[in-house]
Design an enzyme around this catalytic site. Sequence first.
Site: not given
Length: 331
Positions: A137-139, A238
């Site tokens: 998953i993204d930062m 997103r």
Amino acid sequence: MEERRYTAERNDLMRIDKFLSEKLPDLSRSYLQKLIKEKEVLVNGQPVKANYKLSLEDHISVTIPELKEPDILPEQIPLDILYEDEDILVVNKPKGMVVHPSAGHYSGTLVNALMFHCKDQLSGINGVMRPGIVHRIDMDTTGSLVVCKNDFAHQSLAEQLKDHTITRKYHAIVHGVLKEDNGTIDAPIGRHPVERKKMSVNYKNGKHAVTHYRVLKRFEKFTYVECQLETGRTHQIRVHMASIRHPLLGDAIYGPAKSPMKLQGQTLHAKILGIIHPRTSQYMEFNAELPDYFKALLGKILFAPDWVAMNLLFSYMDFHLCRNYRKRPAI
């Protein structure tokens, strides 16, 4: 050393550098230019320049040299562990933590923390840079993520991801008020045609992507939603929510550049993760509690004074005005 081979078809009749950027989206344009300059890219057995235009049935070969991988060291970083056994580990990742080392992020990552916690008990299928990592998953996205302690578990989880049988439900706050109580976004996602570090809905070169969403609560200017992934493309939620004009609050890449609430990235949390355990074949579901910042934000929006609501509205309007302006044809 890795070699890729392609044959130019009718829709590939373009410059070789543009062709390669579409075929190899994980490599930067500057690196592809370097490969061309160093004669690692051949067309019909001959080196070419970056502006070479492909012809029908040209044979393209690309040699990608092996990169020297840096040493990744264990680091004593606290982990919020939701579950652990001999095969898997489920963690609740905090905001701001990168999942695995990459350029500019060789320490402080989840992998550094896992190497300290698990010692040498991590799957090796994804190499020394990504031990144990089967998905990411993204930062600035928080929440549940499963880690594999051995290759047996890794192969099982990778197959579940491929078959889209893993349950992945995210909670998010989006700009605007969604009219429908639920819906499905079925739109392919690929690299943005101009801004190569971004993803976009791309009907020409994108991969199949489906997101289901459900309204949890409507506010005056925002909506609190649950998004369930059917596929798992980069930045999928997103990109998809932005594509229907409801970008995530705090997302400066796909939404308004400024957020009056001074957020650190998108308000997105991987809340529910459901898997078939690789050894017992039993379905297991994990629920990562919303982080404190997310809970506080929901309360702040619910009781937001008028000036905060107006600032948020203006940011949202500016984003769409700029977006619409970019879409206007040249006169």
